[in-house]
Design an enzyme around this catalytic site. Structure first.
Site, mmCIF file in Angstrom:
data_model
loop_
_atom_site.group_PDB
_atom_site.id
_atom_site.type_symbol
_atom_site.label_atom_id
_atom_site.label_comp_id
_atom_site.label_asym_id
_atom_site.label_seq_id
_atom_site.Cartn_x
_atom_site.Cartn_y
_atom_site.Cartn_z
ATOM 1 N N GLY A 113 0.714 -1.291 0.088
ATOM 2 C CA GLY A 113 0.015 0.114 0.005
ATOM 3 C C GLY A 113 0.804 1.270 0.153
ATOM 4 N N CYS A 114 0.970 1.785 1.271
ATOM 5 C CA CYS A 114 1.722 3.144 1.308
ATOM 6 C C CYS A 114 3.405 3.012 0.809
ATOM 7 C CB CYS A 114 1.630 3.763 2.696
ATOM 8 S SG CYS A 114 -0.304 3.935 3.121
ATOM 9 N N ILE A 115 4.073 2.015 1.242
ATOM 10 C CA ILE A 115 5.371 1.815 0.656
ATOM 11 C C ILE A 115 5.258 1.928 -0.809
ATOM 12 C CG2 ILE A 115 7.286 0.380 0.549
ATOM 13 C CD1 ILE A 115 6.635 1.798 3.428
#
Length: 224
Positions: free
Chosen positions: A161-163
């Site tokens: 997701g955010c990575i």
């Protein structure tokens, strides 16, 4: 499309062992961006939204942060939090509405708090974000321009997701992007390794944290 019976983990290790893959490499100066090491995602004893891949993840992150501070390079920590109304979550907050839902990580809540194991120094930069990328609607880009950074080292979660979102946007903005593999985590190993594979093939250099620390040590030695 190629099909295979191999697991995502097996495919990742095959890709990592391929000597023909040319790395982007390190530049001259880096920023450390620690994405969302907050209790909602790290405290598996408290929240079912949390996950752990390497139990020493935050130890590795803290060691990187200490090395960055010794060099006088920026260290950034992000966490997710939303208004009580959740209107700032937008459409992302419309799929579910339970106590564990994303948009219910409220400002001032325990879920929004950083994990106690994260060693955040008063000199570090802390941003609140609302979307996957650490760049989106935060001052991160301006900070990197001010510090004349050309390399972004990304840790935290989730890998899928955010990575991934932060790494893709980092490359899109022209930065060499590094993901230390022991410093990122996800809910399931399939998501974790599939995204590490894709990041390494397209958008970033995925490498052992020891390699990142060695580079930081070499930069310290050059300045001694």
């Amino acid at each position: 499309m190629i099909t295979t019976d191999k697991t995502a983990k097996e495919l990742f290790h095959e890709v990592m062992a391929n000597p023909q893959r040319v790395p982007f490499g390190f530049g001259r100066k880096a920023v450390l961006v620690n994405v969302d090491p907050q209790k909602a995602y790290t405290r598996t004893d408290l929240y079912k939204t949390a996950y752990e891949t390497d139990p020493n993840q935050l130890d590795h992150v803290n060691r990187l942060a200490r090395s960055f501070r010794q060099l006088g390079w920026p260290v950034v920590w992000t966490h997710v939090a939303f208004l009580d109304s959740a209107e700032d979550a937008g459409v992302w907050g419309t799929r579910t509405d339970t106590p564990d839902s994303l948009q219910n990580i409220k400002y001032g809540s325990e879920r929004a708090e950083f994990d106690e194991r994260a060693e955040i120094d008063p000199s570090d930069v802390v941003y609140t974000k609302r979307m996957p990328s650490a760049f989106f609607e935060t001052p991160l880009q301006s900070l990197l321009v001010w510090h004349q950074v050309d390399t972004v080292i990304v840790t935290g979660g989730s890998t899928s997701g955010c990575i991934r979102a932060t790494a893709v946007e980092s490359l899109s903005r022209g930065y060499r992007t590094i993901v230390p593999m022991e410093c990122v985590a996800d809910k399931h190993e399939s998501y974790h390794y599939a995204n590490l594979t894709d990041l390494h093939l397209k958008y970033a250099d995925v490498m052992p944290v020891a390699d990142v620390l060695s580079w930081l040590e070499s930069r310290s030695a050059e300045r001694a």
